[in-house]
Design an enzyme around this catalytic site. Structure first.
Site, mmCIF file in Angstrom:
data_model
loop_
_atom_site.group_PDB
_atom_site.id
_atom_site.type_symbol
_atom_site.label_atom_id
_atom_site.label_comp_id
_atom_site.label_asym_id
_atom_site.label_seq_id
_atom_site.Cartn_x
_atom_site.Cartn_y
_atom_site.Cartn_z
ATOM 1 N N CYS A 80 0.842 -1.204 0.000
ATOM 2 C CA CYS A 80 0.000 0.000 0.000
ATOM 3 C C CYS A 80 0.876 1.253 0.000
ATOM 4 C CB CYS A 80 -0.901 -0.001 1.235
ATOM 5 S SG CYS A 80 -1.868 1.518 1.375
ATOM 6 N N CYS A 88 -0.743 6.585 6.751
ATOM 7 C CA CYS A 88 -1.984 6.049 7.316
ATOM 8 C C CYS A 88 -1.722 5.279 8.621
ATOM 9 C CB CYS A 88 -2.626 5.138 6.283
ATOM 10 S SG CYS A 88 -4.173 4.421 6.841
ATOM 11 N N CYS A 91 -2.910 0.453 9.114
ATOM 12 C CA CYS A 91 -2.148 -0.806 9.104
ATOM 13 C C CYS A 91 -0.821 -0.617 9.825
ATOM 14 C CB CYS A 91 -1.872 -1.245 7.660
ATOM 15 S SG CYS A 91 -3.346 -1.828 6.802
ATOM 16 N N CYS A 165 -8.180 1.774 -0.335
ATOM 17 C CA CYS A 165 -7.615 1.051 0.815
ATOM 18 C C CYS A 165 -7.446 -0.401 0.384
ATOM 19 C CB CYS A 165 -8.550 1.168 2.011
ATOM 20 S SG CYS A 165 -8.043 0.138 3.387
ATOM 21 N N GLN A 228 -18.312 -8.892 12.936
ATOM 22 C CA GLN A 228 -16.893 -9.097 12.629
ATOM 23 C C GLN A 228 -16.590 -8.656 11.209
ATOM 24 O OE1 GLN A 228 -14.347 -10.080 14.423
ATOM 25 N NE2 GLN A 228 -15.308 -10.772 16.309
ATOM 26 N N TYR A 257 -22.271 -10.218 26.107
ATOM 27 C CA TYR A 257 -21.846 -9.329 25.015
ATOM 28 C C TYR A 257 -22.252 -10.024 23.698
ATOM 29 C CZ TYR A 257 -18.902 -7.929 28.971
ATOM 30 O OH TYR A 257 -18.439 -7.579 30.223
ATOM 31 N N GLU A 281 -26.870 -8.206 26.009
ATOM 32 C CA GLU A 281 -26.275 -7.259 25.061
ATOM 33 C C GLU A 281 -26.714 -5.842 25.430
ATOM 34 O OE1 GLU A 281 -24.070 -6.996 22.499
ATOM 35 O OE2 GLU A 281 -24.759 -4.933 22.215
ATOM 36 N N ASP A 325 -17.690 -12.342 24.993
ATOM 37 C CA ASP A 325 -16.993 -11.720 23.858
ATOM 38 C C ASP A 325 -17.032 -10.208 24.071
ATOM 39 O OD1 ASP A 325 -15.918 -11.046 21.406
ATOM 40 O OD2 ASP A 325 -17.605 -11.769 20.217
ATOM 41 N N CYS A 352 -10.659 -9.596 21.583
ATOM 42 C CA CYS A 352 -9.977 -8.860 20.513
ATOM 43 C C CYS A 352 -8.777 -8.102 21.048
ATOM 44 C CB CYS A 352 -10.947 -7.921 19.799
ATOM 45 S SG CYS A 352 -11.747 -6.758 20.889
HETATM 46 C C1 LIG Z 1 -16.955 -7.815 20.357
HETATM 47 S S1 LIG Z 1 -18.672 -7.522 20.180
HETATM 48 C C2 LIG Z 1 -19.285 -9.188 20.186
HETATM 49 C C3 LIG Z 1 -20.640 -9.399 19.600
HETATM 50 C C4 LIG Z 1 -21.000 -10.840 19.230
HETATM 51 N N1 LIG Z 1 -20.525 -11.807 20.180
HETATM 52 C C5 LIG Z 1 -20.507 -11.177 17.836
HETATM 53 O O1 LIG Z 1 -19.527 -11.921 17.717
HETATM 54 O O2 LIG Z 1 -21.090 -10.696 16.850
HETATM 55 C C6 LIG Z 1 -19.057 -6.906 21.764
HETATM 56 C C7 LIG Z 1 -20.514 -6.582 21.978
HETATM 57 O O3 LIG Z 1 -20.673 -6.180 23.344
HETATM 58 C C8 LIG Z 1 -21.573 -5.093 23.409
HETATM 59 N N2 LIG Z 1 -21.230 -4.409 24.669
HETATM 60 C C9 LIG Z 1 -20.189 -3.595 24.926
HETATM 61 N N3 LIG Z 1 -20.128 -3.300 26.232
HETATM 62 C C10 LIG Z 1 -21.178 -3.938 26.820
HETATM 63 C C11 LIG Z 1 -21.656 -4.052 28.163
HETATM 64 N N4 LIG Z 1 -21.029 -3.444 29.170
HETATM 65 N N5 LIG Z 1 -22.736 -4.806 28.398
HETATM 66 C C12 LIG Z 1 -23.382 -5.439 27.376
HETATM 67 N N6 LIG Z 1 -22.962 -5.390 26.096
HETATM 68 C C13 LIG Z 1 -21.885 -4.652 25.826
HETATM 69 C C14 LIG Z 1 -21.372 -4.326 22.140
HETATM 70 O O4 LIG Z 1 -22.534 -3.595 21.808
HETATM 71 C C15 LIG Z 1 -21.077 -5.455 21.139
HETATM 72 O O5 LIG Z 1 -22.266 -5.901 20.544
#
Ligand SMILES: C[S@@+](CC[C@H](N)C(=O)[O-])C[C@H]1O[C@@H](n2cnc3c(N)ncnc32)[C@H](O)[C@@H]1O
Length: 395
Positions: A80, A88, A91, A165, A228, A257, A281, A325, A352
């Site tokens: 790139c 940038c 990356c 990009c 994702q 989450y 969520e 997650d 992540c």
């Molecule tokens: C990394 S994403 C994972 C979503 C799902 N597991 C997926 O793979 O598509 C994290 C999620 O947590 C939610 N989130 C962030 N902080 C939160 C909290 N304190 N309580 C509940 N949800 C939360 C975000 O809105 C998001 O949807």
């Protein structure tokens, strides 16, 4: 008397031996005993750097490799034209082969586990195709003062106009056909070919919600919400979660989450009508999508709210399996404590950020859990980001 102002080092140039990789997309070097985080370098190289941030009294300084005097065997020409010193910030590792990038990411995850959780473990990061360019199915452009879409320079609010990009998926809508009065333009393409272009959150092309398909199951997802970004990520993570979690018919599971219900859908199928899945969520848009995506699974109960508040409010009933997650900051001690109070025999943690994961694993360890296994996936090629899935079991 006023204290002397420490001398500014930004702009200084010096030749350094580059040491190991560090979390954040840079390597560590030493200059007169001071730590220097060097971008655009690789371990073992000798490079001329220009300091970008720091003074004589800084604990560490930041620098960019502007000339490579002894390259690493893992170095390549960055594909790139916008990758490089002062350019940038998107990356970090365009100048490394995909295999070298995975080695760097594995070293970072291993280092975080050792330093923050006291766990010594080799980490092999798995390749996921596409493993270099053309993978990003969601991209946010920032618009500059002339109305041109661009990307931020590293650690800056400054917008670098970028006409293309290379990590973006080729089917993404083109945001460069015109100039914009909006501040942000977001584009997305789904696994079923839906495309959308949002200007400051409003759909100006396509619909604000797209359809995604994972293992024959369809999901409705807001283009501005979480999904994702690598095209193989959702499937890869579902498979990893199911193989670690081994949800069985009749089991009681929590998916924390939960987003739009990606894991809950497959967990719900696995536990069947005699089991239960509690999905929590916090984003109302995602909750709305999850209710629709999971309407055929009455065994999945969706709770809207923050995970910490929700777990503190709900009765402490035993669980067999918890999948979590969390966002980049991790779950933190209070949530880990609430999970441990339900005594699940397995916890599958999708992360992540390896630093947050390691900190939370340390807390799980204090609560009687042990790290049984861990996989790491290169789901963000060319960047320092890496996705881990960890299995914790109760001793
Ligand atoms: C990394 S994403 C994972 C979503 C799902 N597991 C997926 O793979 O598509 C994290 C999620 O947590 C939610 N989130 C962030 N902080 C939160 C909290 N304190 N309580 C509940 N949800 C939360 C975000 O809105 C998001 O949807």
């Amino acid at each position: 008397m006023t204290a002397p102002v420490p001398a500014e080092l930004a702009g200084s140039e010096v030749v350094l031996d580059v040491g190991p990789v560090a979390h954040g997309g840079h390597c560590v070097a030493r200059w007169d005993g001071r730590v220097v985080f060097v971008r655009h370098s690789l371990p073992g190289e000798i490079v001329r750097v220009r300091v970008t941030e720091g003074t004589e009294s800084s604990r560490f300084v930041r620098a960019d490799a502007i000339e490579v005097l002894r390259p690493s065997p893992g170095r390549v020409e960055a594909p790139c034209p916008y990758a490089g010193p002062g350019l940038c910030g998107g990356c970090d590792w365009q100048h490394a082969t995909p295999a070298t990038q995975r080695e760097l990411l594995g070293a970072v995850v291993a280092e975080q586990l050792a330093r923050l959780a006291g766990i010594e473990r080799e980490v092999v990061v798995e390749a996921v195709a596409p493993e270099d360019l053309g993978w990003r199915t969601r991209l946010g452009w920032t618009v500059d003062a002339q109305g041109r879409p661009g990307l931020h320079r590293h650690r800056s609010h400054d917008v670098l106009p970028v006409d293309r990009c290379l990590i973006a998926a080729p089917d993404l809508p083109d945001a460069h056909t015109r100039t914009w009065s909006a501040g942000h333009v977001d584009v997305a393409v789904s696994s079923l070919g839906d495309t959308v272009l949002l200007a400051d959150g409003d759909a100006v092309q396509g619909r604000a919600r797209v359809r995604e398909r994972v293992h024959e199951r369809d999901f409705r997802v807001s283009a501005a919400g979480f999904w994702q970004v690598h095209p193989a990520a959702a499937r890869t993570l579902v498979d990893a979660v199911l193989s670690y979690g081994r949800p069985a018919p009749g089991e009681r599971v929590a998916d924390l989450y939960a987003g739009v219900g990606l894991f809950s859908a497959f967990l719900g199928d696995a536990v069947g009508a005699d089991g239960s899945v509690l999905a929590v969520e916090g984003d109302p848009r995602a909750v709305k999508d999850a209710r629709r995506n999971l309407h055929d699974l009455p065994q999945v109960r969706i709770e809207a709210g923050r995970v910490g508040d929700m777990l503190a409010r709900l009765p402490i009933t035993p669980l067999d399996l918890v999948v979590l997650d969390p966002p980049r900051a991790g779950a933190r001690a209070a949530v880990v404590g609430q999970i441990a109070a339900r005594a699940p025999s397995r916890v599958v943690y999708v992360a992540c950020d390896p630093a947050a994961l390691a900190r939370d694993i340390a807390t799980f360890t204090e609560q009687g859990y042990a790290l049984s296994d861990l996989r790491a996936f290169a789901l963000f090629p060319m960047t320092h980001h890496v996705e881990c899935v960890a299995l914790l079991t109760r001793g």
